[in-house]
Write a protein that holds these residues in place. Structure first.
Motif, PDB file in Angstrom:
ATOM      1  N   THR A  22     -63.461 -86.229  38.536  1.00 54.66           N
ATOM      2  CA  THR A  22     -64.759 -86.891  38.721  1.00 54.66           C
ATOM      3  C   THR A  22     -64.598 -88.353  38.324  1.00 54.66           C
ATOM      4  O   THR A  22     -64.042 -88.645  37.264  1.00 54.66           O
ATOM      5  CB  THR A  22     -65.831 -86.285  37.808  1.00 54.66           C
ATOM      6  OG1 THR A  22     -66.117 -84.975  38.273  1.00 54.66           O
ATOM      7  CG2 THR A  22     -67.116 -87.093  37.834  1.00 54.66           C
ATOM      8  N   VAL A  23     -65.078 -89.246  39.173  1.00 50.80           N
ATOM      9  CA  VAL A  23     -65.101 -90.665  38.837  1.00 50.80           C
ATOM     10  C   VAL A  23     -66.521 -90.989  38.404  1.00 50.80           C
ATOM     11  O   VAL A  23     -67.475 -90.728  39.127  1.00 50.80           O
ATOM     12  CB  VAL A  23     -64.703 -91.542  40.045  1.00 50.80           C
ATOM     13  CG1 VAL A  23     -64.542 -92.998  39.607  1.00 50.80           C
ATOM     14  CG2 VAL A  23     -63.434 -91.030  40.696  1.00 50.80           C
ATOM     15  N   PHE A  24     -66.655 -91.546  37.196  1.00 50.01           N
ATOM     16  CA  PHE A  24     -67.972 -91.813  36.618  1.00 50.01           C
ATOM     17  C   PHE A  24     -68.394 -93.226  37.006  1.00 50.01           C
ATOM     18  O   PHE A  24     -68.386 -94.151  36.208  1.00 50.01           O
ATOM     19  CB  PHE A  24     -67.869 -91.650  35.100  1.00 50.01           C
ATOM     20  CG  PHE A  24     -69.163 -91.325  34.428  1.00 50.01           C
ATOM     21  CD1 PHE A  24     -69.769 -90.101  34.637  1.00 50.01           C
ATOM     22  CD2 PHE A  24     -69.767 -92.230  33.577  1.00 50.01           C
ATOM     23  CE1 PHE A  24     -70.961 -89.778  33.998  1.00 50.01           C
ATOM     24  CE2 PHE A  24     -70.963 -91.928  32.931  1.00 50.01           C
ATOM     25  CZ  PHE A  24     -71.550 -90.703  33.150  1.00 50.01           C
ATOM     26  N   GLY A  25     -68.757 -93.391  38.277  1.00 51.75           N
ATOM     27  CA  GLY A  25     -69.167 -94.696  38.775  1.00 51.75           C
ATOM     28  C   GLY A  25     -70.677 -94.822  38.762  1.00 51.75           C
ATOM     29  O   GLY A  25     -71.349 -94.192  37.950  1.00 51.75           O
ATOM     30  N   LYS A  26     -71.212 -95.633  39.696  1.00 52.85           N
ATOM     31  CA  LYS A  26     -72.671 -95.747  39.790  1.00 52.85           C
ATOM     32  C   LYS A  26     -73.257 -94.380  40.084  1.00 52.85           C
ATOM     33  O   LYS A  26     -74.385 -94.066  39.731  1.00 52.85           O
ATOM     34  CB  LYS A  26     -73.053 -96.745  40.876  1.00 52.85           C
ATOM     35  CG  LYS A  26     -72.746 -98.172  40.471  1.00 52.85           C
ATOM     36  CD  LYS A  26     -73.442 -99.176  41.386  1.00 52.85           C
ATOM     37  CE  LYS A  26     -73.015-100.589  41.037  1.00 52.85           C
ATOM     38  NZ  LYS A  26     -71.662-100.929  41.535  1.00 52.85           N
ATOM     39  N   GLU A  27     -72.497 -93.572  40.805  1.00 55.62           N
ATOM     40  CA  GLU A  27     -72.805 -92.152  40.904  1.00 55.62           C
ATOM     41  C   GLU A  27     -71.507 -91.401  40.622  1.00 55.62           C
ATOM     42  O   GLU A  27     -70.440 -91.999  40.667  1.00 55.62           O
ATOM     43  CB  GLU A  27     -73.346 -91.810  42.305  1.00 55.62           C
ATOM     44  CG  GLU A  27     -72.458 -92.280  43.420  1.00 55.62           C
ATOM     45  CD  GLU A  27     -73.124 -92.224  44.800  1.00 55.62           C
ATOM     46  OE1 GLU A  27     -72.738 -91.334  45.565  1.00 55.62           O
ATOM     47  OE2 GLU A  27     -74.001 -93.060  45.076  1.00 55.62           O
ATOM     48  N   CYS A  28     -71.622 -90.116  40.316  1.00 56.39           N
ATOM     49  CA  CYS A  28     -70.404 -89.343  40.073  1.00 56.39           C
ATOM     50  C   CYS A  28     -69.753 -89.005  41.407  1.00 56.39           C
ATOM     51  O   CYS A  28     -70.394 -88.457  42.294  1.00 56.39           O
ATOM     52  CB  CYS A  28     -70.723 -88.061  39.316  1.00 56.39           C
ATOM     53  SG  CYS A  28     -70.765 -88.328  37.561  1.00 56.39           S
ATOM     54  N   ALA A  30     -66.243 -97.385  48.725  1.00 55.32           N
ATOM     55  CA  ALA A  30     -65.753 -97.134  47.360  1.00 55.32           C
ATOM     56  C   ALA A  30     -66.188 -98.261  46.431  1.00 55.32           C
ATOM     57  O   ALA A  30     -66.634 -98.014  45.307  1.00 55.32           O
ATOM     58  CB  ALA A  30     -64.231 -96.996  47.358  1.00 55.32           C
ATOM     59  N   LYS A  31     -66.092 -99.498  46.915  1.00 49.07           N
ATOM     60  CA  LYS A  31     -66.423-100.639  46.055  1.00 49.07           C
ATOM     61  C   LYS A  31     -67.915-100.712  45.756  1.00 49.07           C
ATOM     62  O   LYS A  31     -68.328-101.326  44.770  1.00 49.07           O
ATOM     63  CB  LYS A  31     -65.924-101.940  46.695  1.00 49.07           C
ATOM     64  CG  LYS A  31     -64.420-102.103  46.505  1.00 49.07           C
ATOM     65  CD  LYS A  31     -63.854-103.266  47.285  1.00 49.07           C
ATOM     66  CE  LYS A  31     -62.343-103.309  47.102  1.00 49.07           C
ATOM     67  NZ  LYS A  31     -61.675-104.212  48.031  1.00 49.07           N
ATOM     68  N   LYS A  32     -68.731-100.101  46.622  1.00 49.23           N
ATOM     69  CA  LYS A  32     -70.182-100.068  46.348  1.00 49.23           C
ATOM     70  C   LYS A  32     -70.493 -99.125  45.189  1.00 49.23           C
ATOM     71  O   LYS A  32     -71.443 -99.332  44.444  1.00 49.23           O
ATOM     72  CB  LYS A  32     -70.929 -99.595  47.604  1.00 49.23           C
ATOM     73  CG  LYS A  32     -71.151-100.725  48.586  1.00 49.23           C
ATOM     74  CD  LYS A  32     -72.174-100.332  49.643  1.00 49.23           C
ATOM     75  CE  LYS A  32     -72.225-101.389  50.719  1.00 49.23           C
ATOM     76  NZ  LYS A  32     -72.009-100.846  52.056  1.00 49.23           N
ATOM     77  N   VAL A  33     -69.733 -98.069  45.078  1.00 49.81           N
ATOM     78  CA  VAL A  33     -70.051 -97.027  44.099  1.00 49.81           C
ATOM     79  C   VAL A  33     -69.222 -97.157  42.828  1.00 49.81           C
ATOM     80  O   VAL A  33     -69.655 -96.774  41.753  1.00 49.81           O
ATOM     81  CB  VAL A  33     -69.805 -95.630  44.730  1.00 49.81           C
ATOM     82  CG1 VAL A  33     -70.279 -94.528  43.807  1.00 49.81           C
ATOM     83  CG2 VAL A  33     -70.495 -95.525  46.074  1.00 49.81           C
ATOM     84  N   ILE A  34     -68.005 -97.697  42.987  1.00 42.38           N
ATOM     85  CA  ILE A  34     -67.074 -97.714  41.856  1.00 42.38           C
ATOM     86  C   ILE A  34     -66.709 -99.140  41.463  1.00 42.38           C
ATOM     87  O   ILE A  34     -66.431 -99.976  42.323  1.00 42.38           O
ATOM     88  CB  ILE A  34     -65.814 -96.896  42.207  1.00 42.38           C
ATOM     89  CG1 ILE A  34     -66.203 -95.421  42.310  1.00 42.38           C
ATOM     90  CG2 ILE A  34     -64.721 -97.077  41.161  1.00 42.38           C
ATOM     91  CD1 ILE A  34     -65.287 -94.596  43.128  1.00 42.38           C
ATOM     92  N   GLY A  93     -62.698-100.417  35.966  1.00 45.10           N
ATOM     93  CA  GLY A  93     -63.073-100.103  34.585  1.00 45.10           C
ATOM     94  C   GLY A  93     -63.845 -98.800  34.464  1.00 45.10           C
ATOM     95  O   GLY A  93     -64.032 -98.299  33.353  1.00 45.10           O
ATOM     96  N   ASP A  94     -64.297 -98.238  35.587  1.00 47.13           N
ATOM     97  CA  ASP A  94     -64.967 -96.930  35.527  1.00 47.13           C
ATOM     98  C   ASP A  94     -63.954 -95.876  35.073  1.00 47.13           C
ATOM     99  O   ASP A  94     -62.760 -95.985  35.351  1.00 47.13           O
ATOM    100  CB  ASP A  94     -65.536 -96.545  36.905  1.00 47.13           C
ATOM    101  CG  ASP A  94     -66.811 -97.302  37.235  1.00 47.13           C
ATOM    102  OD1 ASP A  94     -67.377 -97.941  36.329  1.00 47.13           O
ATOM    103  OD2 ASP A  94     -67.240 -97.258  38.411  1.00 47.13           O
ATOM    104  N   LYS A  95     -64.457 -94.856  34.409  1.00 39.26           N
ATOM    105  CA  LYS A  95     -63.564 -93.825  33.876  1.00 39.26           C
ATOM    106  C   LYS A  95     -63.510 -92.598  34.798  1.00 39.26           C
ATOM    107  O   LYS A  95     -64.437 -92.358  35.569  1.00 39.26           O
ATOM    108  CB  LYS A  95     -64.036 -93.370  32.489  1.00 39.26           C
ATOM    109  CG  LYS A  95     -64.355 -94.482  31.512  1.00 39.26           C
ATOM    110  CD  LYS A  95     -63.122 -95.218  31.042  1.00 39.26           C
ATOM    111  CE  LYS A  95     -63.424 -96.070  29.819  1.00 39.26           C
ATOM    112  NZ  LYS A  95     -64.580 -96.958  29.958  1.00 39.26           N
ATOM    113  N   VAL A  96     -62.429 -91.861  34.641  1.00 37.98           N
ATOM    114  CA  VAL A  96     -62.173 -90.689  35.492  1.00 37.98           C
ATOM    115  C   VAL A  96     -61.777 -89.522  34.593  1.00 37.98           C
ATOM    116  O   VAL A  96     -60.962 -89.705  33.686  1.00 37.98           O
ATOM    117  CB  VAL A  96     -61.001 -90.976  36.459  1.00 37.98           C
ATOM    118  CG1 VAL A  96     -60.736 -89.775  37.363  1.00 37.98           C
ATOM    119  CG2 VAL A  96     -61.253 -92.231  37.285  1.00 37.98           C
ATOM    120  N   SER A  97     -62.342 -88.347  34.847  1.00 39.78           N
ATOM    121  CA  SER A  97     -61.880 -87.171  34.092  1.00 39.78           C
ATOM    122  C   SER A  97     -61.534 -86.041  35.044  1.00 39.78           C
ATOM    123  O   SER A  97     -62.003 -86.020  36.187  1.00 39.78           O
ATOM    124  CB  SER A  97     -62.941 -86.698  33.093  1.00 39.78           C
ATOM    125  OG  SER A  97     -63.819 -85.784  33.695  1.00 39.78           O
TER     126      SER A  97
END
Lengths: 341, 340
Positions: free
Chosen positions: B103-109, B145-149, B152-156
């Protein structure tokens, strides 16, 4: 049923090579009353779907029901499950994954010693299959044997999800995607009498298709498959094989088959005329049931139509819905035109 | 509450070091019957005080620490094809990378899959990729991708908790959400008890990148006694028995030159007296846990470690036995109940 709903149902069924029963039962339940059905001695389904027109030529459309996985080979005194791969699995993708074992669907995880205790090369080398094991939470051989038996099938635990807008991620897309397309064709009905074969044991050497092609004895064959797409930044342009969202893949040659030129050209011509995106493979890579079918009996003119699939043979296969729609459209159109050759 | 149920709420929550908010909120919801606390934006820590706290200096303070963060990745680059490049946050096991779901914890998951050079292009398919070799496929174009992420966003990794045989469970981030679960169960056991000490929980941030949250958290709480509750190694095939505890044999009480020998012995005595199974974890210096920071906080704090045995640490398939969480909570509750 919508083809993608069906694909999800099919991918969620566990059925490694030699243990396709659950997939077969599902497919039989869906085609009942729509085809004349036989199940051959190896377990493949041969379904004759009657069309509006008759022809003196026979067409066989084929997809395989099996998926790659593992088989239980030994249970240790600690209650850990040792296993061997069934089909070609990259040893780098197995550690730390969750799996489901046998008819009782026992959940387990693939483990090993902790990262913190790895020494030297252990940190950078994939753990070989004979050093991996599955932990089901048992502490002794006796406890494990109550839940797991030698020879039990092991599948990756599945998580079927949408990636981005129109991409799908799941295990077993190879080749439940082909099965889903054939079921859709059967539901929609065919122009000419057509044999649909849902075959077993492709992943361990094209065994089901060898027998099924003999039985059907077709003049033409279309294999519906999922094939490696390497369109990721780690591959240079010439090594991408095929790409997502570029349409159905029709190959001129792979490691098992030099494809019939007439059908290869017909596929591209059909794509052009019907506005169906079609691409070819830019590398001689992979192989599928065409390898067995095209040299069955006195030879069969064969084409393969595949959905481009990233990370094939992993729990995280990725395809584009658009490509599967193209495969479906091209298979439908080609299966008519073949009779008019 | 059933321990698996607690884990089912804590483990899936996002909490890669530096991005602990979601995991902290999940823990705070479970803790709300027992006291008051809040997430601190400045440090990423969550400090939670059990009801009955006296601030007039009449009671000593016990700090129970478990780190809320988990290992993961941080997005460093977005390729022209919309794939993400990442760097590790904490100790990543290269064996588990390929074909894992994230999961990428961006503006949305955003969901994704980890990939690298395909096997047919790999001359040596035994070589594991480095984190710098991998790409994350999220199914988006670079533009989307650049709109949402944002870099520096984190990924788990993703792996919903699941029950194995007996009381064993497997999930991601059990290091150290099972420690957090043990603290929640400790307060559950102490509910309504009148205690002679203040009890503060520190759900610390950034343990996986160098025990950073414990340093600021211990400073803020000013404890008299601190207990770091984390995971430690449980024996499994391939491990050295001398380096490991065992699943189902109870909490591992730490003994080390850097820890308070007095506290180690009090815990052992408490376990013996109350019939709680325990094991010893002998270390010869620093412990590699938050105890290392807490012992030297301000003018020094008597500190001990209590560890929950775990297999396959830092993989998406960490395994623990919930009985070890329950016994850890029993040990802590008995110990705190007996403090004057």
């Amino acid at each position: 049923m919508d083809m993608f709903t069906e694909l999800e149902a099919l991918c969620n069924i566990n059925g490694i090579s030699g243990d396709e029963g659950r997939v077969r039962d599902y497919i039989l339940s869906q085609i009942e009353g729509r085809c004349e059905v036989t199940v051959d001695p190896l377990g493949s389904i041969i379904a004759l779907c009657k069309g509006k027109k008759k022809s003196d030529k026979k067409l066989m459309i084929s997809a395989h029901m099996d998926e790659v996985g593992f088989i239980v080979t030994y249970i240790t005194s600690d209650g850990l499950i040792k296993f061997a791969p069934v089909g070609g699995i990259d040893p780098r993708i197995v550690f730390g994954k969750r799996v489901v074992i046998g008819d009782k669907q026992i959940c387990g995880v693939v483990g090993g010693k902790a990262l913190h205790h790895l020494e030297g090369e252990e940190k950078s080398r994939a753990v070989p299959f004979d050093k991996l094991y599955i932990d089901i939470g048992a502490d002794s051989k006796e406890q494990a044997e109550r839940y797991v038996s030698l020879g039990d099938s092991i599948c990756f635990d599945n998580n079927y999800i949408t990636l981005g807008k129109d991409r799908l991620k799941s295990k077993a897309i190879d080749d439940r995607a082909g099965c889903a397309v054939m079921l859709d064709m059967i539901r929609q009905g065919v122009e000419y009498d057509t044999f649909f074969t849902f075959v077993v044991q492709e992943e361990i050497g094209l065994r089901g298709s060898t027998a099924a092609a003999y039985t059907v004895a077709p003049d033409y064959a279309i294999v519906l498959e999922a094939t490696t797409a390497a369109d990721i930044p780690a591959s240079s342009d010439d090594k991408r094989v095929c790409e997502l969202d570029k349409g159905a893949v029709v190959s001129f040659m792979d490691r098992s088959t030099l494809y019939d030129k007439t059908l290869y050209s017909l596929a591209f011509e059909t794509g052009r005329q019907e506005n169906i995106p079609v691409q070819t493979k830019t590398m001689v890579a992979g192989g599928n049931d065409a390898g067995a079918i095209h040299r069955s009996r006195g030879g069969v003119m064969t084409a393969a139509i595949s959905v481009p699939c990233r990370y094939l043979h992993s729990p995280s296969c990725v395809i584009s819905k658009n490509d599967l729609v193209s495969v479906r459209a091209l298979a439908g159109e080609l299966s008519k035109r073949i009779f008019e050759l | 509450m059933d321990t698996f149920e607690i884990i089912s709420r804590l483990s899936p929550a996002f909490g890669v070091s530096g991005e602990e908010r979601q995991a902290a909120d999940a823990a705070l919801e479970l803790l709300s019957p027992y006291g008051e606390g809040a997430f601190d934006k400045k440090t990423g820590n969550t400090v939670f005080w059990r009801f009955g706290r006296e601030t007039d200096g009449s009671k000593k303070t016990v700090l129970l620490d478990a780190h809320i963060d988990e290992i993961g990745f941080i997005v460093t680059y977005i390729t022209d094809d919309g794939f993400l490049k990442v760097a590790p946050v904490g100790g990543i096991d290269r064996r588990m990378l390929l074909a894992s779901e994230v999961t990428v914890f961006g503006k949305e998951c955003v969901r994704g899959v980890i990939t690298s050079t395909p096997p047919h292009l790999e001359k040596d398919n035994k070589q594991l990729p480095e984190v710098s070799d991998i790409y994350i496929d999220i199914g988006y174009t670079a533009e989307k991708a650049k709109k949402v992420i944002t870099l520096g966003d984190k990924v788990s990794v993703v792996n919903a908790p699941v029950k194995l045989l007996g009381d064993r469970i497997s999930a991601k981030a059990l290091d150290d959400r099972c420690g957090v679960a043990a603290l929640i169960k400790t307060l559950e056991l102490l509910k309504g008890e009148s205690l002679d000490v203040n009890v503060a929980l520190l759900l610390s941030s950034k343990e996986e990148i160098g025990e950073m949250g414990a340093k600021t958290g211990a400073f803020d709480i000013k404890p008299d006694i601190a207990i770091a509750v984390d995971v430690s190694f449980a024996y499994t095939q391939g491990e050295d028995r001398e380096e490991c505890g065992e699943l189902e044999k109870g909490p591992m009480i730490g003994i080390s030159p850097s820890l308070s020998r007095e506290l180690s012995h009090s815990l052992i005595e408490c376990a013996e007296k109350n019939g709680i199974p325990y094991q010893l974890e002998i270390m010869n210096g620093k412990t590699g846990t938050n105890a290392d920071e807490m012992t030297v906080s301000r003018g020094g704090v008597k500190t001990v470690t209590v560890s929950i045995p775990q297999r396959y640490m830092h993989t998406p398939a960490e395994v623990i036995d919930t009985k070890d969480i329950d016994n850890t909570a029993r040990l802590l509750a008995c110990f705190i109940g007996g403090l004057k």
